[in-house]
Design a protein around this motif. Structure first.
Motif, PDB file in Angstrom:
ATOM      1  N   GLU A 214     -17.161  12.461  -2.628  1.00  0.00           N
ATOM      2  CA  GLU A 214     -15.812  12.984  -2.447  1.00  0.00           C
ATOM      3  C   GLU A 214     -15.099  13.130  -3.787  1.00  0.00           C
ATOM      4  O   GLU A 214     -15.085  12.192  -4.592  1.00  0.00           O
ATOM      5  N   ASP A 215     -14.513  14.306  -4.013  1.00  0.00           N
ATOM      6  CA  ASP A 215     -13.836  14.576  -5.284  1.00  0.00           C
ATOM      7  C   ASP A 215     -12.357  14.208  -5.173  1.00  0.00           C
ATOM      8  O   ASP A 215     -11.477  15.006  -5.459  1.00  0.00           O
ATOM      9  N   THR A 216     -12.078  12.979  -4.762  1.00  0.00           N
ATOM     10  CA  THR A 216     -10.710  12.536  -4.548  1.00  0.00           C
ATOM     11  C   THR A 216     -10.388  11.348  -5.446  1.00  0.00           C
ATOM     12  O   THR A 216     -11.279  10.717  -6.019  1.00  0.00           O
ATOM     13  N   GLY A 217      -9.112  11.034  -5.532  1.00  0.00           N
ATOM     14  CA  GLY A 217      -8.668   9.905  -6.329  1.00  0.00           C
ATOM     15  C   GLY A 217      -7.244  10.118  -6.813  1.00  0.00           C
ATOM     16  O   GLY A 217      -6.720  11.236  -6.786  1.00  0.00           O
ATOM     17  N   PHE A 218      -6.601   9.033  -7.232  1.00  0.00           N
ATOM     18  CA  PHE A 218      -5.233   9.087  -7.751  1.00  0.00           C
ATOM     19  C   PHE A 218      -5.266   8.835  -9.255  1.00  0.00           C
ATOM     20  O   PHE A 218      -5.890   7.872  -9.713  1.00  0.00           O
ATOM     21  N   THR A 219      -4.571   9.683 -10.015  1.00  0.00           N
ATOM     22  CA  THR A 219      -4.377   9.440 -11.439  1.00  0.00           C
ATOM     23  C   THR A 219      -2.887   9.367 -11.737  1.00  0.00           C
ATOM     24  O   THR A 219      -2.127  10.257 -11.356  1.00  0.00           O
ATOM     25  N   PHE A 220      -2.486   8.301 -12.418  1.00  0.00           N
ATOM     26  CA  PHE A 220      -1.097   8.107 -12.813  1.00  0.00           C
ATOM     27  C   PHE A 220      -1.023   8.256 -14.328  1.00  0.00           C
ATOM     28  O   PHE A 220      -1.612   7.465 -15.070  1.00  0.00           O
TER      29      PHE A 220
ATOM     30  N   ILE B 239       0.175  -1.572  -4.914  1.00  0.00           N
ATOM     31  CA  ILE B 239       0.875  -0.302  -5.097  1.00  0.00           C
ATOM     32  C   ILE B 239       0.069   0.826  -4.467  1.00  0.00           C
ATOM     33  O   ILE B 239       0.612   1.672  -3.761  1.00  0.00           O
ATOM     34  N   THR B 240      -1.246   0.848  -4.688  1.00  0.00           N
ATOM     35  CA  THR B 240      -2.084   1.924  -4.154  1.00  0.00           C
ATOM     36  C   THR B 240      -3.132   1.383  -3.184  1.00  0.00           C
ATOM     37  O   THR B 240      -3.596   0.244  -3.308  1.00  0.00           O
ATOM     38  N   ALA B 241      -3.497   2.246  -2.220  1.00  0.00           N
ATOM     39  CA  ALA B 241      -4.631   1.977  -1.323  1.00  0.00           C
ATOM     40  C   ALA B 241      -5.341   3.313  -1.139  1.00  0.00           C
ATOM     41  O   ALA B 241      -5.112   4.026  -0.172  1.00  0.00           O
ATOM     42  N   GLN B 242      -6.206   3.636  -2.101  1.00  0.00           N
ATOM     43  CA  GLN B 242      -6.876   4.925  -2.090  1.00  0.00           C
ATOM     44  C   GLN B 242      -8.106   4.850  -1.188  1.00  0.00           C
ATOM     45  O   GLN B 242      -8.814   3.853  -1.168  1.00  0.00           O
ATOM     46  N   ARG B 243      -8.362   5.940  -0.421  1.00  0.00           N
ATOM     47  CA  ARG B 243      -9.302   5.857   0.696  1.00  0.00           C
ATOM     48  C   ARG B 243     -10.624   6.597   0.479  1.00  0.00           C
ATOM     49  O   ARG B 243     -11.330   6.910   1.447  1.00  0.00           O
ATOM     50  N   ARG B 244     -10.999   6.881  -0.727  1.00  0.00           N
ATOM     51  CA  ARG B 244     -12.269   7.580  -0.958  1.00  0.00           C
ATOM     52  C   ARG B 244     -13.420   6.766  -0.347  1.00  0.00           C
ATOM     53  O   ARG B 244     -13.585   5.588  -0.627  1.00  0.00           O
ATOM     54  N   GLU B 245     -14.242   7.438   0.493  1.00  0.00           N
ATOM     55  CA  GLU B 245     -15.223   6.715   1.288  1.00  0.00           C
ATOM     56  C   GLU B 245     -16.673   6.981   0.920  1.00  0.00           C
ATOM     57  O   GLU B 245     -17.580   6.352   1.477  1.00  0.00           O
ATOM     58  N   SER B 246     -16.906   7.914  -0.017  1.00  0.00           N
ATOM     59  CA  SER B 246     -18.282   8.142  -0.459  1.00  0.00           C
ATOM     60  C   SER B 246     -18.258   8.673  -1.885  1.00  0.00           C
ATOM     61  O   SER B 246     -17.261   9.252  -2.325  1.00  0.00           O
ATOM     62  N   PRO B 247     -19.355   8.496  -2.625  1.00  0.00           N
ATOM     63  CA  PRO B 247     -19.389   8.957  -4.011  1.00  0.00           C
ATOM     64  C   PRO B 247     -19.338  10.472  -4.144  1.00  0.00           C
ATOM     65  O   PRO B 247     -19.077  11.005  -5.219  1.00  0.00           O
TER      66      PRO B 247
ATOM     67  N   ASP C   6       0.840  -1.216   0.000  1.00  0.00           N
ATOM     68  CA  ASP C   6       0.000   0.000   0.000  1.00  0.00           C
ATOM     69  C   ASP C   6       0.867   1.255   0.000  1.00  0.00           C
ATOM     70  O   ASP C   6       0.602   2.209   0.738  1.00  0.00           O
ATOM     71  N   PHE C   7       1.891   1.289  -0.834  1.00  0.00           N
ATOM     72  CA  PHE C   7       2.899   2.321  -0.632  1.00  0.00           C
ATOM     73  C   PHE C   7       2.548   3.690  -1.205  1.00  0.00           C
ATOM     74  O   PHE C   7       3.290   4.649  -1.009  1.00  0.00           O
TER      75      PHE C   7
ATOM     76  N   TRP D 265      -8.807   0.981   0.191  1.00  0.00           N
ATOM     77  CA  TRP D 265      -8.799   1.354   1.614  1.00  0.00           C
ATOM     78  C   TRP D 265     -10.183   1.904   1.982  1.00  0.00           C
ATOM     79  O   TRP D 265     -10.701   1.656   3.055  1.00  0.00           O
ATOM     80  N   GLY D 266     -10.787   2.650   1.057  1.00  0.00           N
ATOM     81  CA  GLY D 266     -12.156   3.127   1.213  1.00  0.00           C
ATOM     82  C   GLY D 266     -13.049   2.430   0.203  1.00  0.00           C
ATOM     83  O   GLY D 266     -12.607   2.020  -0.870  1.00  0.00           O
ATOM     84  N   ALA D 267     -14.322   2.317   0.529  1.00  0.00           N
ATOM     85  CA  ALA D 267     -15.250   1.561  -0.320  1.00  0.00           C
ATOM     86  C   ALA D 267     -15.376   2.148  -1.720  1.00  0.00           C
ATOM     87  O   ALA D 267     -15.646   1.435  -2.684  1.00  0.00           O
TER      88      ALA D 267
END
Length: 338
Positions: free
Chosen positions: A215-221, A205-213, A180-181, A238-240
């Motif tokens: 939330e305007d979060t997320g990882f883009t590579f 590699i990733t454990a992104q924690r967004r917990e509700s629809p 989960d680095f 990490w989040g549902a």
């Protein structure tokens, strides 16, 4: 279970646009003159320690402060407080300006380098936690909004980068670990970064924690490269409502064919947003991917291919072009800072 990609992207764009309007760039980010503070272990700078230079910045700072770190190994546990925005900490080469510590345990307390302030920039630094395997041991925690890192090396084993909260940009960084680095619930763009996994089985590699629809979060590579020792997966939730996108990224054969893991909770398969777009290399073959991950269409991918996804054009600032020396109020030379 498939998602309506377009609706997810639309919600993400709309909420992020509202967030950008509500939090405009502060005035200092628009200037090109910075206060120059030098950190040099030999005593030829303003301070011998990086933390001392940060501590000297006044609370509620409103001007750009450029802390230049001369080559050396700095054994420090560093915190940039929330009331000290607009700080840059910069080396000249990541391999020569090394910040190192070896704490473990609590994910929020173990980091070698913690950023709580907004409008922070890290440049050409190695930030490492040398604890090794067996416990959570964060190298870098980023919990401030509008933080950017250029050409940095971020090194540990478990939970290397706690990409916690805020909007963040990582450009040409090298990030390595095994478990989960890259984790947290920030809205972050990783561009031209090299991800290296030490996983010996199916570490994520990733454990992104967004917990509700909402939330305007997320990882883009975007345009990244993935290498490793044995085998790993791209991510686990990490989040549902975990959200991760890999676009135009080279994946070596370290990536397992299934690509993603549900962390032992099949209910998350219907809520996560795991997408790939025109990735390449032996690990990018999607024929055997889990059915609950998908490819982005060209139209859906447009949003993820620019800095617009983090509102970056309004706050990612270029290197200052002019500097002025620190006054005696902030510069205390190296005496008393051994």
């Amino acid at each position: 279970m498939a998602h309506a990609n377009s609706s997810y992207t639309c919600i993400f764009v709309t909420t992020l646009f509202i967030f950008m309007i509500a939090s405009p760039r502060a005035d200092a980010a628009g200037t090109s003159v910075a206060l120059l503070v030098r950190v040099d272990q030999s005593g030829k700078g303003d301070y011998r320690k990086i933390q001392d230079a940060i501590d000297a910045v006044p609370s509620n700072n409103k001007e750009l402060v450029f802390i230049l770190v001369k080559p050396g190994i700095y054994k420090e546990k560093i915190v940039v407080p929330a009331d000290k925005p607009f700080i840059t900490v910069s080396g000249s080469q990541a391999n020569s300006s090394i910040i190192t510590w070896n704490d473990s345990g609590d994910i929020f307390e173990s980091p070698t380098f913690t950023v709580l302030a907004s409008d922070f920039v890290g440049r050409y630094l190695t930030i490492q936690n040398t604890f090794g395997s067996g416990a959570k041991a964060v190298a870098l925690r980023v919990s401030g909004d509008r933080a950017a890192f250029f050409g940095c090396k971020i090194l540990s084993y478990q939970d290397t980068l706690l990409d916690d909260t805020g909007r963040h940009y990582y450009s040409s960084c090298y990030i390595e670990g095994a478990v989960d680095f890259i984790c947290g619930n920030a809205a972050s763009l990783f561009e031209r970064c090299h991800l290296h996994t030490f996983s010996e089985a199916d570490g994520a590699i990733t454990a992104q924690r967004r917990e509700s629809p909402s939330e305007d979060t997320g990882f883009t590579f975007l345009g990244c490269k993935i290498t490793g020792v044995r085998t790993a997966v791209l991510g686990r939730p990490w989040g549902a409502y975990s959200r991760v996108v890999f676009a135009l990224t080279y994946m070596s054969n370290v990536i397992l064919p299934q690509g993603w893991d549900d962390w032992g909770d099949s209910s998350k398969q219907s809520t996560v947003f795991y997408r790939e777009y025109k990735c390449y290399g032996p690990g990018a073959d999607t024929k055997k991917r889990v059915q609950w991950s998908e490819k982005l269409t060209d139209k859906e991918a447009e949003f993820f291919l620019t800095k617009n996804m983090i509102g970056g054009k309004s706050w990612i600032r270029s290197t200052p072009t002019r500097f002025r020396k620190a006054s005696t109020a902030i510069s205390n030379n190296s005496t008393g800072h051994a």
